[in-house]
Design a protein around this motif. Structure first.
Motif, PDB file in Angstrom:
ATOM      1  N   TYR A  84      10.309  13.434  72.031  1.00 39.49           N
ATOM      2  CA  TYR A  84      11.618  13.525  72.680  1.00 39.49           C
ATOM      3  C   TYR A  84      12.319  14.816  72.282  1.00 39.49           C
ATOM      4  CZ  TYR A  84      16.501  12.609  73.784  1.00 39.49           C
ATOM      5  OH  TYR A  84      17.781  12.707  74.259  1.00 39.49           O
ATOM      6  N   VAL A  85      12.810  15.539  73.283  1.00 34.45           N
ATOM      7  CA  VAL A  85      13.584  16.760  73.069  1.00 34.45           C
ATOM      8  C   VAL A  85      14.839  16.661  73.928  1.00 34.45           C
ATOM      9  CG1 VAL A  85      13.649  19.266  73.255  1.00 34.45           C
ATOM     10  CG2 VAL A  85      11.520  18.127  72.623  1.00 34.45           C
ATOM     11  N   GLY A  86      15.987  16.527  73.283  1.00 31.24           N
ATOM     12  CA  GLY A  86      17.237  16.414  74.025  1.00 31.24           C
ATOM     13  C   GLY A  86      18.421  16.746  73.152  1.00 31.24           C
ATOM     14  N   ASP A  87      19.591  16.860  73.779  1.00 32.88           N
ATOM     15  CA  ASP A  87      20.817  17.210  73.069  1.00 32.88           C
ATOM     16  C   ASP A  87      21.533  15.989  72.500  1.00 32.88           C
ATOM     17  OD1 ASP A  87      20.353  19.819  73.649  1.00 32.88           O
ATOM     18  OD2 ASP A  87      21.715  19.911  75.359  1.00 32.88           O
ATOM     19  N   THR A  88      21.072  14.798  72.811  1.00 37.74           N
ATOM     20  CA  THR A  88      21.685  13.580  72.299  1.00 37.74           C
ATOM     21  C   THR A  88      20.597  12.670  71.747  1.00 37.74           C
ATOM     22  OG1 THR A  88      21.522  12.440  74.426  1.00 37.74           O
ATOM     23  CG2 THR A  88      23.539  13.698  74.008  1.00 37.74           C
ATOM     24  N   ASP A 117      12.075   4.185  73.284  1.00 38.09           N
ATOM     25  CA  ASP A 117      10.766   3.554  73.070  1.00 38.09           C
ATOM     26  C   ASP A 117       9.690   4.344  73.815  1.00 38.09           C
ATOM     27  OD1 ASP A 117       8.643   1.923  72.546  1.00 38.09           O
ATOM     28  OD2 ASP A 117       9.621   0.066  73.194  1.00 38.09           O
ATOM     29  N   ILE A 118       9.276   5.449  73.224  1.00 32.93           N
ATOM     30  CA  ILE A 118       8.289   6.320  73.872  1.00 32.93           C
ATOM     31  C   ILE A 118       6.969   5.587  74.075  1.00 32.93           C
ATOM     32  CG2 ILE A 118       6.949   8.441  73.603  1.00 32.93           C
ATOM     33  CD1 ILE A 118       9.288   9.672  72.158  1.00 32.93           C
ATOM     34  N   GLN A 119       6.565   4.799  73.111  1.00 32.77           N
ATOM     35  CA  GLN A 119       5.269   4.113  73.178  1.00 32.77           C
ATOM     36  C   GLN A 119       5.204   3.177  74.381  1.00 32.77           C
ATOM     37  OE1 GLN A 119       4.274   2.016  69.594  1.00 32.77           O
ATOM     38  NE2 GLN A 119       2.269   1.360  70.330  1.00 32.77           N
TER      39      GLN A 119
END
Length: 347
Positions: free
Chosen positions: A25-29, A70-72
């Protein structure tokens, strides 16, 4: 509200050195908790399941995912639709440009949902395949409530395929852009009136913010046109003829948006020029008044300086009415210069 990271500008450092297709995950929040709903429908039938449920016998399956925590689980569901890691990598990198990618078994469309009803602006990715659609958004939102009402009732959309659902979702996103454009247009008109009638010191910051909002919308509309142009003009096995026809109307809206953004940007640039000109005129008016006052005091300064010299013999120094004579002389000089400036229209 969503918790901000300590250093959002350095979010991409998390992917530095990783291979292509790395799912991080790459994000500002901070990512929101993942929620999943499955909409299963066809003509005359609709049901919604909490969580993911694959129904092979149903003509249309819409899996709606909000929240990227929950990336998985998200990856597990995506793999059932044979979605590649490169596509999923874009899902978890939430600053993607609006774009369209086509693969053998699906196509993906990346859009942005504007801030709406307390939610922040967010990235939306739509995956379309044969009889199914997977939507993944950063946060929970209500942007598609109208679409859900259509597929849950006896409408044409309920009896159409998954490509019609793709059109409906894209159309809802573009509708948000249209509403935003109307708001910006009204604000631009009010700003123009403010600059002409009563410019303030804070007006410059308001103009800059307005320009930034317009450019932000413009950055969405330009790639949106590219997406719709490709969908309309390129043969695609996942889009039926009717959906392609409907997308032409959305393309017209996108074209209008791009033209409207360009027009508003030029208008705001003109407003800034008018504002700067009004500041110059105001400063010139102030300098004009100060110059006139200084000019009037030049002869007065000369007279008072002349009679301020300590000589023993000077005209009018030996009579009691000498002071009043000099005072009257100064008043006449001031009045004479004022009348002269008035006739010359310098004042």
């Amino acid at each position: 509200m969503h918790e901000k990271k300590v250093s959002p500008p350095y979010a991409h450092k998390k992917k530095e050195g990783l291979a292509a297709g790395s799912l991080i995950y790459v994000g500002d929040t901070q990512p929101q908790q993942t929620a999943i709903r499955t909409h299963i429908y066809h003509a005359g039938s609709y049901r919604v399941e909490q969580g993911y449920k694959r129904a092979e016998k149903e003509p249309v399956l819409w899996v709606e995912i909000t929240g990227l925590e929950d990336i998985q689980t998200i990856v597990k569901i995506a793999k059932e639709f044979q979605i590649a890691n490169l596509s999923l990598e874009d899902v978890f990198s939430t600053d993607q440009r609006l774009k369209l990618d086509q693969y053998d078994s699906y196509l993906s469309v990346t859009l942005r949902i504007l801030a709406h009803q307390g939610t922040e602006e967010q990235q939306l990715t739509l995956f379309l395949g044969d009889g199914w659609l997977l939507s993944i958004a950063e946060y929970n939102h209500q942007s598609f409530d109208a679409v859900i009402r259509q597929i849950s009732s006896a409408t044409k959309l309920q009896g159409a395929g998954s490509s019609a659902l793709l059109h409906a979702l894209i159309d809802r996103v573009v509708d948000q852009y249209l509403v935003k454009a109307d708001e910006l247009e009204l604000k631009t008109e009010n700003l123009e009136e403010l600059v002409i009638t009563n410019p303030q010191e804070t007006t410059a910051s308001v103009i800059h913010q307005q320009k930034a909002d317009i450019l932000k919308l413009r950055r969405m509309t330009n790639p949106l046109r590219e997406i719709l142009t490709t969908l309309i003009r390129t043969e695609n096995p996942f889009l039926d003829r009717n959906t392609t026809f409907l997308l032409r109307d959305v393309y017209d809206h996108a074209l209008w948006l791009a033209e409207e953004c360009d027009m508003m940007r030029e208008t705001v640039s003109g407003i800034m020029e008018v504002y700067l000109s009004s500041l110059d005129m105001k400063m010139n008016a102030i300098m004009k008044v100060l110059t006139i006052i200084s000019t009037i005091f030049i002869p007065l300064t000369f007279l008072t300086g002349l009679y301020g010299m300590n000589f023993s013999y000077m005209p009018l120094t030996g009579v009691y009415w000498g002071f009043f004579a000099i005072l009257v002389c100064c008043i006449l000089v001031v009045c004479g210069m004022a009348v002269y400036f008035r006739r010359k229209k310098w004042w």
